[in-house]
Motif scaffolding. Structure first.
Motif, PDB file in Angstrom:
ATOM      1  N   PRO A  55      50.747  47.862  39.113  1.00 47.32           N
ATOM      2  CA  PRO A  55      50.362  47.372  38.204  1.00 47.32           C
ATOM      3  C   PRO A  55      49.600  46.239  38.945  1.00 47.32           C
ATOM      4  N   VAL A  56      48.511  45.926  37.963  1.00 44.46           N
ATOM      5  CA  VAL A  56      47.317  44.934  38.273  1.00 44.46           C
ATOM      6  C   VAL A  56      47.786  43.694  37.968  1.00 44.46           C
ATOM      7  N   SER A  57      48.553  42.872  38.406  1.00 44.66           N
ATOM      8  CA  SER A  57      49.049  42.038  37.588  1.00 44.66           C
ATOM      9  C   SER A  57      47.975  40.269  37.952  1.00 44.66           C
ATOM     10  N   GLY A  58      48.034  39.572  36.927  1.00 45.30           N
ATOM     11  CA  GLY A  58      46.992  38.507  36.580  1.00 45.30           C
ATOM     12  C   GLY A  58      47.374  37.196  37.368  1.00 45.30           C
ATOM     13  N   THR A  59      48.590  37.148  37.963  1.00 48.58           N
ATOM     14  CA  THR A  59      49.163  35.550  38.876  1.00 48.58           C
ATOM     15  C   THR A  59      48.874  35.959  40.298  1.00 48.58           C
ATOM     16  N   ARG A  60      48.736  37.558  41.188  1.00 42.75           N
ATOM     17  CA  ARG A  60      48.683  37.404  42.319  1.00 42.75           C
ATOM     18  C   ARG A  60      48.449  38.542  42.439  1.00 42.75           C
ATOM     19  N   PRO A  61      47.216  38.969  43.101  1.00 40.99           N
ATOM     20  CA  PRO A  61      46.532  39.589  44.313  1.00 40.99           C
ATOM     21  C   PRO A  61      47.703  40.881  44.608  1.00 40.99           C
ATOM     22  N   LEU A  62      46.961  42.373  44.608  1.00 40.41           N
ATOM     23  CA  LEU A  62      47.469  43.342  44.330  1.00 40.41           C
ATOM     24  C   LEU A  62      48.144  42.900  45.568  1.00 40.41           C
ATOM     25  N   THR A  81      38.475  56.026  50.564  1.00 39.88           N
ATOM     26  CA  THR A  81      39.464  55.095  51.093  1.00 39.88           C
ATOM     27  C   THR A  81      39.980  54.106  50.632  1.00 39.88           C
ATOM     28  N   THR A  82      41.112  53.968  50.000  1.00 40.93           N
ATOM     29  CA  THR A  82      41.387  52.822  48.531  1.00 40.93           C
ATOM     30  C   THR A  82      42.693  52.786  48.747  1.00 40.93           C
ATOM     31  N   PRO A  83      43.692  50.958  48.490  1.00 44.24           N
ATOM     32  CA  PRO A  83      44.746  50.996  49.066  1.00 44.24           C
ATOM     33  C   PRO A  83      44.868  51.777  47.157  1.00 44.24           C
ATOM     34  N   ALA A  84      46.257  52.038  47.219  1.00 47.92           N
ATOM     35  CA  ALA A  84      46.414  53.304  46.320  1.00 47.92           C
ATOM     36  C   ALA A  84      46.630  52.155  45.348  1.00 47.92           C
ATOM     37  N   CYS A  85      47.131  51.426  44.776  1.00 44.51           N
ATOM     38  CA  CYS A  85      47.288  50.573  43.940  1.00 44.51           C
ATOM     39  C   CYS A  85      45.758  49.803  43.442  1.00 44.51           C
ATOM     40  N   LEU A  86      45.014  49.968  44.378  1.00 42.84           N
ATOM     41  CA  LEU A  86      43.791  48.895  43.870  1.00 42.84           C
ATOM     42  C   LEU A  86      42.442  50.323  43.375  1.00 42.84           C
ATOM     43  N   ASN A 104      41.076  40.937  36.758  1.00 48.39           N
ATOM     44  CA  ASN A 104      42.399  39.477  36.976  1.00 48.39           C
ATOM     45  C   ASN A 104      40.986  38.825  37.868  1.00 48.39           C
ATOM     46  N   GLY A 105      40.270  39.671  38.410  1.00 45.99           N
ATOM     47  CA  GLY A 105      39.519  38.609  38.742  1.00 45.99           C
ATOM     48  C   GLY A 105      39.810  38.969  40.872  1.00 45.99           C
ATOM     49  N   TRP A 106      40.495  38.878  41.102  1.00 49.10           N
ATOM     50  CA  TRP A 106      41.153  38.581  42.619  1.00 49.10           C
ATOM     51  C   TRP A 106      40.324  39.032  43.371  1.00 49.10           C
ATOM     52  N   ILE A 107      40.011  38.713  44.655  1.00 49.44           N
ATOM     53  CA  ILE A 107      38.688  39.239  45.938  1.00 49.44           C
ATOM     54  C   ILE A 107      39.461  40.006  46.315  1.00 49.44           C
ATOM     55  N   TYR A 108      39.004  41.821  46.740  1.00 44.01           N
ATOM     56  CA  TYR A 108      39.560  42.018  47.701  1.00 44.01           C
ATOM     57  C   TYR A 108      38.385  42.747  48.488  1.00 44.01           C
ATOM     58  N   SER A 109      37.791  42.882  50.158  1.00 42.85           N
ATOM     59  CA  SER A 109      37.128  42.933  50.507  1.00 42.85           C
ATOM     60  C   SER A 109      36.891  43.672  51.761  1.00 42.85           C
ATOM     61  N   MET A 110      36.111  45.074  52.106  1.00 42.27           N
ATOM     62  CA  MET A 110      36.308  46.488  52.583  1.00 42.27           C
ATOM     63  C   MET A 110      34.639  45.461  53.244  1.00 42.27           C
ATOM     64  N   GLY A 147      44.740  35.259  48.802  1.00 39.99           N
ATOM     65  CA  GLY A 147      44.166  35.737  47.555  1.00 39.99           C
ATOM     66  C   GLY A 147      43.642  34.785  47.081  1.00 39.99           C
ATOM     67  N   MET A 148      42.832  35.016  46.286  1.00 43.70           N
ATOM     68  CA  MET A 148      41.384  34.368  45.720  1.00 43.70           C
ATOM     69  C   MET A 148      40.608  35.006  44.842  1.00 43.70           C
ATOM     70  N   GLN A 149      40.634  34.413  43.688  1.00 38.77           N
ATOM     71  CA  GLN A 149      39.704  34.961  42.192  1.00 38.77           C
ATOM     72  C   GLN A 149      38.253  33.946  42.244  1.00 38.77           C
ATOM     73  N   VAL A 150      37.729  34.855  41.721  1.00 36.23           N
ATOM     74  CA  VAL A 150      36.153  34.712  41.012  1.00 36.23           C
ATOM     75  C   VAL A 150      36.190  34.038  39.682  1.00 36.23           C
TER      76      VAL A 150
END
Length: 538
Positions: free
Chosen positions: A38-45, A129-134, A154-160, A185-188
């Motif tokens: 599940p999406v976590s606020g303390t770290r990216p997926l 096609t996107t990683p399953a947890c995202l 939680n504002g985590w950045i995932y780039s494609m 891992g970085m957040q906005v």
């Protein structure tokens, strides 16, 4: 900064960097590609990998801009078609947090998943096609040139990246931040996660024109993520080659007091509007600001108008016969107000190979008909394109097309004053100081008691480790110049003497500034120079 040129390196270097940065962030060094955590606020997926989700070839992003497609447009047909019942648009006209486009493809976000099709094709929408947890957990997207960025709640950045190529080469990663795009891992910023408050910018232009009109070649891409904070008065930018923090800013319009309601950015051109439809644009990134002397050669001095532009970036960097990038960077440009109704949904995208080739779009209405207003970056006249679609945002009430309302919602001045001594019995004072601004008004007081209004230009320095936003007790280093030309030294003997003795005979004198919340230390530019003076808060 520069398009990722080393992210896909393998072996000991990658393993070491990932292990170190992963430990620093408390993130496992090994990704779990099959995870559906599940999406976590303390770290990216963790199922979004550190290095690559390439389906066909080895991860080599950045060696080509873009990588060539393997099978071309037919690759879209290999993606699963969207369910017909879903309300997907018939056209994509804007770049915002729910849809976007480049010259090759267009994208839309629905129910946490991303859909795509070739640009302006009208074809069937197909699931990216996107990683399953995202997948199903994306809350916002932004697309520019060769990149798409997705945020979770939680504002985590995932780039494609490689989105100017076919879907077989689209590549997901959670890496973002220094060293060299390896931070896991970085957040906005929190405020920046709201609608119309952030955007990705990917500069792939072949040239740009600096603040004094010199044209400069550009041969590599530059990525930055722009977001509004401070109630709309601060503009944070996050660069994947810079420290993983929120410490870099673009000083906002009107001395940082303009309150932006929305922001859009493309190719290092940032576009903002307030609640009354008053708009500004600015060409600005780390390279344009003068903060990155690795690929760029800069000057605060006035160059001859006939100095030629370099034929390529390498010669510009090392051959002084060609014009350097002029500093300070170009300031905000006031955009003509739209002669009709508008919403806060603004958008900017590239329309040609130069940085200046940008088109601005603003959702709105004319004579009761819905659509969008559009114009080129340097054009003065807005044109209307009717779409007949439902407006995504409400019309801005109180906006008067005939009146400049830029000052109607200004924030209060900073109230920060620094004052202190300079050599030769001189004193200096700067009021309402905002460190993120490019230019600051300074009052010099000579031994005679006469006052001179001059300008101090500054730009944030290149850092290797994270720091906090704004000013604190940790010194922030700025580069810059003290420019006394407006005070006309030729008409004052004491000011002319100050220029000769303190400014090495230059009316534009290059400086270094060390800043904390309590003091400003001004020194000549260079290593191991002695401070000229320390200014403190009265």
């Amino acid at each position: 900064m520069k398009q990722r040129v080393a992210r896909s390196l393998t072996g000991i270097v990658v393993a070491t960097v990932v292990a170190i940065t992963g430990a620093a962030m408390g993130v496992p060094a090994q990704a779990s590609p099959g995870s559906s955590a599940p999406v976590s606020g303390t770290r990216p997926l963790s199922c979004v990998p550190l290095l690559s989700t390439f389906q066909v070839v080895l991860p080599l992003p950045g060696l080509f801009l873009p990588l060539p497609s393997i099978k071309g447009l037919s690759e879209f047909k290999d993606l699963p078609a969207a369910r017909q019942a879903w309300d997907l648009p018939t056209r994509v006209d804007h770049r915002d947090q729910n849809q976007g486009f480049n010259s090759y493809a267009e994208f839309v976000l629905r129910s946490g998943s991303i859909y795509t099709r070739p640009r302006n094709s009208g074809d069937t929408w197909r699931k990216v096609t996107t990683p399953a947890c995202l997948d199903r957990h994306v809350v916002a997207i932004s697309v520019d040139n060769n990149m798409l960025v997705a945020l979770d709640r939680n504002g985590w950045i995932y780039s494609m990246d490689n989105v100017l190529s076919g879907p077989l080469l689209w590549n997901w990663t959670r890496l973002f931040g220094s060293p060299v795009w390896f931070w896991p891992g970085m957040q906005v910023p929190g405020q920046g996660r709201a609608g119309h408050k952030w955007a990705i910018s990917h500069r792939m232009s072949k040239s740009f024109v600096d603040a004094r009109g010199f044209t400069h070649p550009t041969t590599a891409g530059l990525v930055q993520l722009i977001s509004l904070t401070g109630g709309g008065t601060r503009i944070v930018y996050q660069d994947p080659w810079l420290p993983a923090d929120h410490s870099y800013e673009i000083g906002g319009p009107m001395g940082g007091r303009f309150i932006s309601e929305s922001v859009s950015s493309s190719g290092s051109v940032t576009f903002v509007t307030n609640r009354y439809g008053d708009m500004y644009t600015r060409k600005y990134d780390l390279d344009l600001a003068g903060s990155n002397e690795i690929p760029g050669r800069y000057t605060w001095q006035i160059q001859r108008r006939d100095k030629p532009s370099a034929p390529d970036q390498l010669q510009e960097r090392f051959n002084p016969a060609f014009a350097a990038i002029s500093l300070p960077a170009q300031e905000w440009q006031h955009v003509p107000k739209i002669p009709g109704e508008v919403t806060a949904r603004i958008s900017i995208h590239d329309s040609g190979p130069r940085m200046e080739d940008r088109e601005l779009r603003v959702e709105g209405r004319r004579n009761g008909r819905t659509g969008f207003w559009r114009k080129g970056l340097s054009e003065r006249v807005w044109r209307f394109t009717e779409t007949g679609g439902r407006l995504a945002d409400p019309i801005l009430t109180g906006a008067n097309p005939a009146v400049d309302q830029s000052t109607s919602t200004l924030a209060a001045p900073t109230g920060i004053t620094f004052a202190g001594r300079l050599p030769g019995g001189w004193h200096a004072r700067t009021d309402n100081f905002d460190w993120a601004q490019t230019s600051h008004s300074v009052t010099l007081t000579g031994p005679s008691g006469r006052r001179y209004q001059v300008t101090m230009h500054t730009t944030d320095g290149l850092r290797l480790v994270p720091r906090g936003p704004g000013l604190d007790n940790n010194p922030r280093t700025l580069a810059g110049a003290l420019d006394v030309r407006s005070a006309q030294p030729g008409r004052s003997a004491e000011l002319a003497d100050f220029v000769r003795t303190t400014m090495s005979g230059r009316q534009i004198f290059e400086i270094s500034v060390q800043l904390t919340t309590s003091r400003l230390v001004l020194s000549p530019a260079g290593f191991l120079t002695r401070p000229l003076g320390t200014w403190t808060r009265p």
